[in-house]
Design a protein around this motif. Structure first.
Motif, mmCIF file in Angstrom:
data_model
loop_
_atom_site.group_PDB
_atom_site.id
_atom_site.type_symbol
_atom_site.label_atom_id
_atom_site.label_comp_id
_atom_site.label_asym_id
_atom_site.label_seq_id
_atom_site.Cartn_x
_atom_site.Cartn_y
_atom_site.Cartn_z
ATOM 1 N N MET A 1 -3.705 -42.618 19.589
ATOM 2 C CA MET A 1 -2.977 -41.466 20.140
ATOM 3 C C MET A 1 -3.476 -41.134 21.550
ATOM 4 O O MET A 1 -4.660 -41.306 21.855
ATOM 5 C CB MET A 1 -3.161 -40.241 19.244
ATOM 6 N N LEU A 2 -2.575 -40.655 22.358
ATOM 7 C CA LEU A 2 -2.894 -40.153 23.690
ATOM 8 C C LEU A 2 -2.615 -38.658 23.689
ATOM 9 O O LEU A 2 -1.524 -38.234 23.302
ATOM 10 C CB LEU A 2 -2.042 -40.862 24.740
ATOM 11 N N THR A 3 -3.598 -37.860 24.107
ATOM 12 C CA THR A 3 -3.438 -36.410 24.099
ATOM 13 C C THR A 3 -3.470 -35.873 25.522
ATOM 14 O O THR A 3 -4.392 -36.170 26.284
ATOM 15 C CB THR A 3 -4.554 -35.737 23.284
ATOM 16 N N LEU A 4 -2.454 -35.087 25.866
ATOM 17 C CA LEU A 4 -2.347 -34.469 27.183
ATOM 18 C C LEU A 4 -2.157 -32.970 26.995
ATOM 19 O O LEU A 4 -1.505 -32.535 26.042
ATOM 20 C CB LEU A 4 -1.178 -35.041 27.979
ATOM 21 N N ALA A 5 -2.721 -32.202 27.903
ATOM 22 C CA ALA A 5 -2.584 -30.746 27.808
ATOM 23 C C ALA A 5 -2.288 -30.163 29.182
ATOM 24 O O ALA A 5 -2.682 -30.725 30.210
ATOM 25 C CB ALA A 5 -3.855 -30.121 27.241
ATOM 26 N N THR A 6 -1.594 -29.043 29.165
ATOM 27 C CA THR A 6 -1.363 -28.274 30.387
ATOM 28 C C THR A 6 -1.902 -26.867 30.183
ATOM 29 O O THR A 6 -1.785 -26.292 29.096
ATOM 30 C CB THR A 6 0.139 -28.240 30.748
ATOM 31 N N TRP A 7 -2.509 -26.313 31.242
ATOM 32 C CA TRP A 7 -3.093 -24.971 31.124
ATOM 33 C C TRP A 7 -3.157 -24.332 32.507
ATOM 34 O O TRP A 7 -3.801 -24.852 33.421
ATOM 35 C CB TRP A 7 -4.507 -25.078 30.538
ATOM 36 N N ASN A 8 -2.479 -23.214 32.651
ATOM 37 C CA ASN A 8 -2.649 -22.375 33.832
ATOM 38 C C ASN A 8 -3.894 -21.519 33.588
ATOM 39 O O ASN A 8 -3.865 -20.591 32.780
ATOM 40 C CB ASN A 8 -1.413 -21.498 34.055
ATOM 41 N N VAL A 9 -4.983 -21.842 34.303
ATOM 42 C CA VAL A 9 -6.258 -21.181 34.034
ATOM 43 C C VAL A 9 -6.451 -19.903 34.852
ATOM 44 O O VAL A 9 -7.418 -19.174 34.642
ATOM 45 C CB VAL A 9 -7.452 -22.137 34.273
ATOM 46 N N ASN A 10 -5.543 -19.658 35.819
ATOM 47 C CA ASN A 10 -5.621 -18.420 36.601
ATOM 48 C C ASN A 10 -7.013 -18.232 37.201
ATOM 49 O O ASN A 10 -7.679 -17.223 36.968
ATOM 50 C CB ASN A 10 -5.230 -17.216 35.731
ATOM 51 N N SER A 11 -7.430 -19.234 37.980
ATOM 52 C CA SER A 11 -8.719 -19.319 38.690
ATOM 53 C C SER A 11 -9.731 -20.126 37.886
ATOM 54 O O SER A 11 -10.284 -19.630 36.894
ATOM 55 C CB SER A 11 -9.312 -17.955 39.027
ATOM 56 N N ILE A 12 -9.949 -21.346 38.328
ATOM 57 C CA ILE A 12 -10.848 -22.226 37.585
ATOM 58 C C ILE A 12 -12.289 -21.738 37.648
ATOM 59 O O ILE A 12 -13.045 -21.881 36.679
ATOM 60 C CB ILE A 12 -10.733 -23.689 38.074
ATOM 61 N N ARG A 13 -12.682 -21.113 38.739
ATOM 62 C CA ARG A 13 -14.074 -20.650 38.824
ATOM 63 C C ARG A 13 -14.319 -19.461 37.885
ATOM 64 O O ARG A 13 -15.395 -19.325 37.312
ATOM 65 C CB ARG A 13 -14.430 -20.312 40.270
ATOM 66 N N THR A 14 -13.286 -18.632 37.712
ATOM 67 C CA THR A 14 -13.408 -17.521 36.770
ATOM 68 C C THR A 14 -13.446 -18.011 35.333
ATOM 69 O O THR A 14 -14.093 -17.406 34.472
ATOM 70 C CB THR A 14 -12.229 -16.551 36.955
ATOM 71 N N ARG A 15 -12.780 -19.133 35.081
ATOM 72 C CA ARG A 15 -12.609 -19.634 33.719
ATOM 73 C C ARG A 15 -13.509 -20.841 33.411
ATOM 74 O O ARG A 15 -13.253 -21.588 32.477
ATOM 75 C CB ARG A 15 -11.160 -20.050 33.533
ATOM 76 N N LEU A 16 -14.583 -21.020 34.146
ATOM 77 C CA LEU A 16 -15.454 -22.182 33.941
ATOM 78 C C LEU A 16 -15.941 -22.287 32.500
ATOM 79 O O LEU A 16 -15.852 -23.344 31.870
ATOM 80 C CB LEU A 16 -16.664 -22.119 34.889
ATOM 81 N N ASP A 17 -16.492 -21.209 31.960
ATOM 82 C CA ASP A 17 -17.023 -21.242 30.597
ATOM 83 C C ASP A 17 -15.919 -21.477 29.575
ATOM 84 O O ASP A 17 -16.089 -22.238 28.611
ATOM 85 C CB ASP A 17 -17.767 -19.944 30.279
ATOM 86 N N HIS A 18 -14.784 -20.818 29.784
ATOM 87 C CA HIS A 18 -13.672 -21.003 28.854
ATOM 88 C C HIS A 18 -13.212 -22.463 28.829
ATOM 89 O O HIS A 18 -13.007 -23.045 27.752
ATOM 90 C CB HIS A 18 -12.493 -20.120 29.257
ATOM 91 N N LEU A 19 -13.053 -23.031 30.016
ATOM 92 C CA LEU A 19 -12.569 -24.398 30.097
ATOM 93 C C LEU A 19 -13.573 -25.377 29.489
ATOM 94 O O LEU A 19 -13.194 -26.300 28.757
ATOM 95 C CB LEU A 19 -12.277 -24.755 31.561
#
Length: 265
Positions: A1-19
């Motif tokens: 299987m190949l898995t792809l995801a899309t996510w608008n993180v609304n600021s990658i630096r703010t969401r570092l831990d979440h990501l």
């Protein structure tokens, strides 16, 4: 299987831990990010490289920005509409960093952050419709030479009324107007399939909830983050799901990741 995801993180630096937390439990093959809101020079690559990802980025300060994180190296990376359509035909549309594409083997991955449009009486709304028309031309040009195209991202459009918690009175609301939906349909008419709807017909499934008015706890959301597949790929799709879990976390993005699984060719 190949898995792809899309996510608008609304600021990658703010969401570092979440990501980082999400990737540890969802080690997708390719993650397409929108609204990274950081220049290329300041994009935090090290955390994702430590998890085994290659980073391909197109950003700008404080606004917009898209990126691809891939476990395997990608080829034919390009940014914006101009590499396919030429700068004369694109004009100012590439000034905002909203388009990045690359190939994983024969699979073309196109990651988009479609303009919001602000309100129907604004210049930003006209810009959005022009941007979508250019996207259609871009895809038609790609399809002349390629057949396996995967499009994903934050489209800022709910394709139908079942994609909005309460569609009544939304006809003049940006993200649900008829011109936006028609522009999106013209893109889908090139042969693309809304993969989420291959597997889930009913309403009540959303990928974005406004930060205001307790929208998320009340599930007053919109489905505006999408995966679209060209015909050869649609037959390989095995699932497409929205993971709302990160929206429960402290100081989350207002969007949830959307995951797609494909059979390997």
């Amino acid at each position: 299987m190949l898995t792809l995801a899309t996510w608008n993180v609304n600021s990658i630096r703010t969401r570092l831990d979440h990501l980082g937390t999400w990737l540890e439990t969802h080690p997708v093959d390719v993650l397409c990010l929108q609204e990274t809101k950081v220049t290329d020079e300041q994009f935090p690559q090290a955390p994702w490289e430590a998890l085994g990802y290659h980073c391909y980025i197109s950003g700008q300060k404080a606004y917009n920005g898209v990126a691809l994180l891939s476990r395997s190296p990608l080829t034919e990376v390009s940014r914006g509409f101009s590499p396919v359509l030429g700068s004369d035909g694109v004009g100012d549309l590439d000034d905002q960093k909203r388009v990045i594409t690359a190939k994983l083997g024969d699979l073309r991955i196109l990651n988009l952050y479609v303009p919001n449009g602000s309100s129907v009486d604004s210049d930003k709304y006209s810009y959005k419709l022009r941007w979508l028309a250019t996207l259609r031309d871009y895809l038609a040009t790609l399809l002349a030479t390629e057949t396996q195209i995967h499009i994903c991202g934050d489209f800022n459009i709910a394709p139908g009324d079942r994609d909005i918690h309460d569609p009544q009175g939304k006809g003049n609301h940006v993200m649900a107007t008829e011109p936006e939906r028609q522009a999106l349909q013209q893109i889908l008419d090139l042969g693309f399939t809304d993969t989420f709807r291959q597997f889930t017909a009913e309403g009540g499934h959303f990928s974005w909830w406004d930060y205001r008015a307790g929208s998320f706890p009340r599930n007053k959301g919109w489905r505006i983050d999408h995966h679209y597949l060209s015909p050869p790929l649609a037959d390989r799709a095995r699932s497409c799901t929205i993971d709302a879990e990160p929206r429960y976390w402290e100081k989350p993005s207002d969007h949830a990741p959307v995951l797609l699984t494909l059979d390997q060719p």
